[in-house]
Design an enzyme around this catalytic site. Structure first.
Site, PDB file in Angstrom:
ATOM      1  CB  SER A 103      42.329  32.382  46.861  1.00 27.60           C
ATOM      2  OG  SER A 103      41.719  32.372  48.123  1.00 27.60           O
ATOM      3  CB  CYS A 104      41.692  31.893  41.223  1.00 30.85           C
ATOM      4  SG  CYS A 104      42.539  31.811  39.625  1.00 30.85           S
ATOM      5  CB  VAL A 105      44.836  36.558  42.812  1.00 32.24           C
ATOM      6  CG1 VAL A 105      43.869  36.533  43.982  1.00 32.24           C
ATOM      7  CG2 VAL A 105      46.133  35.894  43.201  1.00 32.24           C
TER       8      VAL A 105
END
Length: 124
Positions: A103-105
């Site tokens: 996940s990359c936020v």
């Protein structure tokens, strides 16, 4: 049984948490920011330099736990600016060659106003 992971080759926790926890053959590592453990200072001023230091810190915790990048099953990446996504990915891809789930936020602010932070879950 839970076992704490600690190495002087990665920054000490800056709050009430451990660098990582081992349980049932899995490492749950806390997020790493680009602090140079030798100096206690933020390493680099751009996303490339900061991401490289983050990966060194992650690697030190993985090694201390008896595992490595190839055994990482999940990462969570936090960026201060999604405009840094491509440059961050260039550094990330050199380390996470097995392409774990991710996940990359983008977040509003990271500790010490750094540009990125990465946490991992790995098999040991």
């Amino acid at each position: 049984m839970l076992q704490k992971v600690f190495t002087e080759k990665a920054p000490a926790a800056i709050g009430p948490y451990s660098q990582g926890i081992l349980v049932n053959g899995m490492l749950f590592a806390s997020g790493q920011i680009p602090i140079n453990p030798a100096t206690g200072e933020i390493e680099g001023t751009d996303i490339t330099a900061q991401a490289q230091q983050v990966m060194k810190n992650v690697g030190a915790i993985l090694a201390e736990a008896g595992t490595d990048y190839t055994k990482v099953v999940k990462t969570t990446c936090f960026l201060a600016d999604m405009g840094d996504f491509a440059a961050f990915n260039e550094v990330y891809a050199r380390y996470f060659t097995e392409k774990p789930a991710r996940s990359c936020v983008a977040v509003k602010t990271l500790p010490k106003n750094v540009l990125c932070e990465v946490e991992v879950i790995a098999a040991v």
